[in-house]
Design a protein around this motif. Structure first.
Motif, PDB file in Angstrom:
ATOM      1  N   ASP A  23       5.200   3.347   1.218  1.00 51.37           N
ATOM      2  CA  ASP A  23       5.506   3.094   2.619  1.00 51.37           C
ATOM      3  C   ASP A  23       4.705   4.095   3.453  1.00 51.37           C
ATOM      4  OD1 ASP A  23       6.535   2.221   4.982  1.00 51.37           O
ATOM      5  OD2 ASP A  23       8.418   3.299   4.804  1.00 51.37           O
ATOM      6  N   ASP A  24       3.405   3.958   3.366  1.00 51.64           N
ATOM      7  CA  ASP A  24       2.527   4.870   4.102  1.00 51.64           C
ATOM      8  C   ASP A  24       1.614   4.057   5.007  1.00 51.64           C
ATOM      9  OD1 ASP A  24      -0.173   4.489   2.456  1.00 51.64           O
ATOM     10  OD2 ASP A  24       1.477   4.654   1.030  1.00 51.64           O
ATOM     11  N   ASP A  25       0.893   4.736   5.878  1.00 52.18           N
ATOM     12  CA  ASP A  25       0.041   4.068   6.852  1.00 52.18           C
ATOM     13  C   ASP A  25      -1.057   3.229   6.193  1.00 52.18           C
ATOM     14  OD1 ASP A  25       1.523   5.138   8.904  1.00 52.18           O
ATOM     15  OD2 ASP A  25       0.142   6.796   9.273  1.00 52.18           O
ATOM     16  N   ASP A  26      -1.662   3.728   5.123  1.00 51.10           N
ATOM     17  CA  ASP A  26      -2.727   2.980   4.456  1.00 51.10           C
ATOM     18  C   ASP A  26      -2.220   1.649   3.913  1.00 51.10           C
ATOM     19  OD1 ASP A  26      -4.497   5.042   4.985  1.00 51.10           O
ATOM     20  OD2 ASP A  26      -4.227   5.969   3.011  1.00 51.10           O
ATOM     21  N   ALA A  27      -1.059   1.666   3.293  1.00 54.85           N
ATOM     22  CA  ALA A  27      -0.481   0.444   2.741  1.00 54.85           C
ATOM     23  C   ALA A  27      -0.106  -0.530   3.848  1.00 54.85           C
ATOM     24  CB  ALA A  27       0.743   0.782   1.897  1.00 54.85           C
ATOM     25  N   GLU A  28       0.452  -0.009   4.919  1.00 55.00           N
ATOM     26  CA  GLU A  28       0.849  -0.864   6.034  1.00 55.00           C
ATOM     27  C   GLU A  28      -0.373  -1.502   6.699  1.00 55.00           C
ATOM     28  OE1 GLU A  28       3.307  -0.291  10.132  1.00 55.00           O
ATOM     29  OE2 GLU A  28       4.129   0.663   8.328  1.00 55.00           O
ATOM     30  N   GLU A  29      -1.428  -0.731   6.914  1.00 54.97           N
ATOM     31  CA  GLU A  29      -2.647  -1.278   7.506  1.00 54.97           C
ATOM     32  C   GLU A  29      -3.261  -2.353   6.618  1.00 54.97           C
ATOM     33  OE1 GLU A  29      -5.368   1.864   8.543  1.00 54.97           O
ATOM     34  OE2 GLU A  29      -3.807   2.917   9.652  1.00 54.97           O
ATOM     35  N   ALA A  30      -3.277  -2.127   5.319  1.00 53.50           N
ATOM     36  CA  ALA A  30      -3.823  -3.116   4.385  1.00 53.50           C
ATOM     37  C   ALA A  30      -2.999  -4.398   4.410  1.00 53.50           C
ATOM     38  CB  ALA A  30      -3.872  -2.534   2.974  1.00 53.50           C
ATOM     39  N   LEU A  31      -1.690  -4.276   4.494  1.00 49.10           N
ATOM     40  CA  LEU A  31      -0.823  -5.454   4.545  1.00 49.10           C
ATOM     41  C   LEU A  31      -1.091  -6.267   5.806  1.00 49.10           C
ATOM     42  CD1 LEU A  31       1.759  -6.642   2.941  1.00 49.10           C
ATOM     43  CD2 LEU A  31       2.948  -5.841   4.971  1.00 49.10           C
ATOM     44  N   TYR A  32      -1.207  -5.597   6.941  1.00 49.41           N
ATOM     45  CA  TYR A  32      -1.474  -6.305   8.195  1.00 49.41           C
ATOM     46  C   TYR A  32      -2.868  -6.944   8.197  1.00 49.41           C
ATOM     47  CZ  TYR A  32       2.787  -4.809  10.554  1.00 49.41           C
ATOM     48  OH  TYR A  32       4.093  -4.634  10.916  1.00 49.41           O
ATOM     49  N   ARG A  33      -3.854  -6.291   7.579  1.00 51.88           N
ATOM     50  CA  ARG A  33      -5.197  -6.884   7.492  1.00 51.88           C
ATOM     51  C   ARG A  33      -5.182  -8.179   6.686  1.00 51.88           C
ATOM     52  NH1 ARG A  33      -7.164  -1.637   6.977  1.00 51.88           N
ATOM     53  NH2 ARG A  33      -7.155  -1.800   4.715  1.00 51.88           N
ATOM     54  N   LEU A  34      -4.409  -8.204   5.609  1.00 51.64           N
ATOM     55  CA  LEU A  34      -4.324  -9.393   4.759  1.00 51.64           C
ATOM     56  C   LEU A  34      -3.472 -10.500   5.367  1.00 51.64           C
ATOM     57  CD1 LEU A  34      -3.910  -7.931   1.173  1.00 51.64           C
ATOM     58  CD2 LEU A  34      -5.801  -9.292   2.035  1.00 51.64           C
TER      59      LEU A  34
END
Length: 69
Positions: A23-34
């Motif tokens: 639950d970190d910023d990198d994971a959240e950004e990747a999820l929103y990009r996909l």
């Protein structure tokens, strides 16, 4: 990549934690990009959304420095 369906009351943070133990910023950004348009639902997602999970490398834990060493 795998996909899941959201349940009523899910949030992006909860999905990331339950599915990826992250639950970190990198994971959240990747999820929103996909998943373009996912942000339009706000913080609580409705049930039935198909969400593609990102494939991320494990984060290396931060090195702990003890001031007494």
């Amino acid at each position: 990549m795998s996909t899941i369906r959201s349940r009523d009351g899910d949030s992006v943070a909860l999905i990331l934690w339950q599915q990826m133990k992250r639950d970190d910023d990198d994971a959240e950004e990747a999820l929103y990009r996909l998943n373009p348009g996912l942000e339009q639902y706000g913080p609580i997602l409705p049930a039935g959304l198909e969400i593609t999970l990102p494939e991320l490398t494990d984060k290396t834990p931060a090195k702990v420095v003890n001031v007494w060493d």
